[in-house]
Design an enzyme around this catalytic site. Sequence first.
Site, short mmCIF file in Angstrom:
data_model
loop_
_atom_site.label_atom_id
_atom_site.label_comp_id
_atom_site.label_asym_id
_atom_site.label_seq_id
_atom_site.Cartn_x
_atom_site.Cartn_y
_atom_site.Cartn_z
N GLY A 111 66.02 54.79 -30.73
CA GLY A 111 65.95 55.89 -29.99
C GLY A 111 64.46 56.18 -30.15
O GLY A 111 63.69 55.98 -30.90
N SER A 112 63.78 56.68 -29.14
CA SER A 112 62.67 57.19 -28.77
C SER A 112 62.56 58.62 -29.69
O SER A 112 63.67 59.31 -29.83
CB SER A 112 62.10 57.61 -27.38
OG SER A 112 61.98 56.32 -26.91
N ASP A 129 72.79 51.47 -32.45
CA ASP A 129 71.61 50.27 -32.92
C ASP A 129 72.15 48.99 -33.19
O ASP A 129 71.91 47.92 -32.68
CB ASP A 129 70.56 50.67 -33.96
CG ASP A 129 69.75 52.05 -33.20
OD1 ASP A 129 68.69 51.68 -32.56
OD2 ASP A 129 70.30 53.20 -33.34
N HIS A 172 67.46 62.58 -36.54
CA HIS A 172 67.87 63.00 -35.05
C HIS A 172 68.31 64.41 -34.84
O HIS A 172 69.01 64.54 -34.06
CB HIS A 172 69.07 61.84 -34.80
CG HIS A 172 68.69 60.43 -35.04
ND1 HIS A 172 69.11 59.64 -36.04
CD2 HIS A 172 67.96 59.60 -34.18
CE1 HIS A 172 68.60 58.19 -35.76
NE2 HIS A 172 67.81 58.41 -34.67
N GLY A 190 41.00 85.88 -39.48
CA GLY A 190 41.76 85.94 -40.73
C GLY A 190 41.13 85.49 -42.28
O GLY A 190 41.83 85.68 -43.21
N THR A 215 28.91 93.28 -35.35
CA THR A 215 28.68 92.40 -36.59
C THR A 215 28.23 93.41 -37.56
O THR A 215 28.28 94.50 -37.28
CB THR A 215 27.88 91.24 -36.62
OG1 THR A 215 26.40 91.65 -36.29
CG2 THR A 215 27.98 90.25 -35.24
P1 ADP Z 1 33.86 83.71 -39.50
O1 ADP Z 1 35.38 83.49 -39.69
O2 ADP Z 1 33.34 84.16 -38.50
O3 ADP Z 1 33.17 82.29 -39.92
P2 ADP Z 1 33.96 85.64 -41.72
O4 ADP Z 1 35.26 86.06 -41.61
O5 ADP Z 1 33.73 84.82 -43.00
O6 ADP Z 1 33.10 84.67 -40.64
O7 ADP Z 1 32.90 86.81 -41.56
C1 ADP Z 1 32.87 87.57 -40.34
C2 ADP Z 1 32.00 88.62 -40.22
O8 ADP Z 1 30.80 88.10 -40.35
C3 ADP Z 1 32.01 89.63 -39.09
O9 ADP Z 1 32.91 90.55 -39.54
C4 ADP Z 1 30.71 90.00 -38.91
O10 ADP Z 1 30.31 91.19 -39.58
C5 ADP Z 1 30.00 88.81 -39.23
N1 ADP Z 1 29.32 87.92 -38.57
C6 ADP Z 1 30.02 86.95 -37.74
N2 ADP Z 1 28.79 86.44 -37.00
C7 ADP Z 1 27.54 87.07 -37.42
C8 ADP Z 1 26.29 86.84 -36.96
N3 ADP Z 1 26.10 86.05 -35.85
N4 ADP Z 1 25.42 87.57 -37.20
C9 ADP Z 1 25.77 88.61 -38.15
N5 ADP Z 1 26.77 88.83 -38.60
C10 ADP Z 1 27.95 88.13 -38.35
MG MG Z 2 36.78 85.35 -40.20
#
Ligand code: ADP
Ligand code: MG
Length: 577
Positions: free
Chosen positions: A55-56, A111, A219, A401, A494
């Site tokens: 069977g596939s 089979d 399966h 995350g 950021t």
């Molecule tokens: P990623 O998952 O984006 O690689 P992290 O989760 O380790 O990075 O960190 C995320 C944090 O890094 C963000 O909350 C932000 O404050 C900071 N960050 C992301 N990009 C930049 C940037 N180009 N310059 C400054 N801070 C940055």
């Molecule tokens: Mg991150």
Amino acid sequence: MAHPQFLNSPKSFVVDALRGAVATTDDLEWHPEPGYLTRREPLPSGQVALLSGGGSGHEPLHAGFVGRGMLTGACPGLIFSSPNALQVRAATRAVDAGGGVVHIVKNYTGDVLNFRIAGDLAAEDGITVEHILVDDDVASEREDGPGRRGTAATIAVEKVCGASAERGDDLAAVAEFGRRTARNARSMAVALRACTVPGANSPSFDLPDGQIELGIGIHGERGTERVEAMPAAELVRRLTDPVLASLGVQRGDPVIAIVNGLGAAHPLELQLLFGQLADYLADRGVVIRRSLVGSFVTALDMDGASITLVRCDDELLDLWDAPTSAPGWPNAPAGEFRGVPDESGMQFRSKVASREDEADVPGTADALGRAAVGRWIGAFVEKVLAEEPNLTDLDRRAGDGDFGTNMVAALDHVDVSKIRGTYAPATVFESLSDAYLGHAGGTSGALFGVWFRQFFRVAADAPHGLDLKAIAAAARAGLDAIQELGGAQPGDKTMIDAIAPAVAALESAVAAGRSLAGGLAEATDASARGSEATADLTARRGRASYIGEAARGVVDPGALVLSWLFAEAAEAARPVG
Ligand code: ADP
Ligand code: MG
């Protein structure tokens, strides 16, 4: 509710998939009348040909194992149903090069019947066929009934027979190697989630949250036992014990150990299972001679894995090691097994700065000395560690995350008691910078590491402690370095949004001749306002930028952590008493 699948129509699923397979494989040809695959490259005259099929839904089995050194042809059935006898007969004729044909058949009634009938028909055509039954699945082992199902051991049989045929062994010898392999192979499988047949509304069986199913087949059929999920080491024991028992494996016996993914298990999970399997077999005195890890015999998108052991001898190992160009076989399979390293040998290691014999930096009302920097950074580290779940949650909502994990990965490597009690300020910042650069990953690991490096440099040149001017200079250098590396501007959501206002506040406090405590308090306010304001922004940098508007309303975790750093500095600088 049905979950989305890649398909046009359940009816055309197999054919649509075969189009892609044939188009992307040089040595594979489709014969639509009545439906089988062969190598394009003809066998040398007189060489034994190998045919399998079924069977596939088990890909890369079998089509992926058509190639020099493995199968000469394969007969695909529809999803999970055997090919018919006329397919197999036509394929047998097509692959025969005068040396006879070995049929490799997994033990399922459909089979077995269709290959048997085809073998008889082939005899009418003057072709000698040997029939090898693969029946390795110990979960289906019982006195009555159709016998053990054929599962992942099929690839071992195909590999061994393929190598034997390729080196010119005759039909009887090839078949004997195949039978010896099949006789010495057993498997057992577990599912974490059942598969969904193309076009079906639901998985083939339901597994309540937190439960797994042992003894499943390939399966979508139910297993023999439903149990609570358990740690991998224990699960591997549950799968391996019946395999060892059925084979009657003794201490010192040599085996080929295969961990096979059933479709949706991740390669890292399969590698993890192999590590556990190797530990367990070592405990039992069973000698792994060869290993194989990957998804070879799948059950559509079943999330699960099987363990196969093949008791082996040097002859089988020679055939196992012979080269093959079948695309489904790994192109660099492991040779002689060298053992798994123990866990302690696998830890990521990187030295974080530490010094026992620190000279004291007394500090003054206008400069943070050893004790004050220790309080400042000690409190900062503890706060960030305690807030890890919230930071992770923020990055989950607005990024990918990993931010909280990155913070912990770094800060777990600094010695908070030495930061509070022993280290001079320069060492405090150096150890923080080392920890971020050497133990965290991601954007934050790099940028925080560089940020604290500037504080280390400034502190190393400040034998009397960090005054407001020194802190402003360090923060300015940190800001410049982060912008130079990451290219973010204020307003990009950021950490810059917490740092830039703080640097501006520090620099104007220095110009206005403000006190250390006063200047730091102003920087703290500016930084906290900057951090809070990131909630109203959409990200233009970092992984948060990939989700656009969805990040609105969520504070940037990097900015938040930086605002805590300034707040803890102000706290540490507050005149005591
Ligand atoms: P990623 O998952 O984006 O690689 P992290 O989760 O380790 O990075 O960190 C995320 C944090 O890094 C963000 O909350 C932000 O404050 C900071 N960050 C992301 N990009 C930049 C940037 N180009 N310059 C400054 N801070 C940055
Ligand atoms: Mg991150």
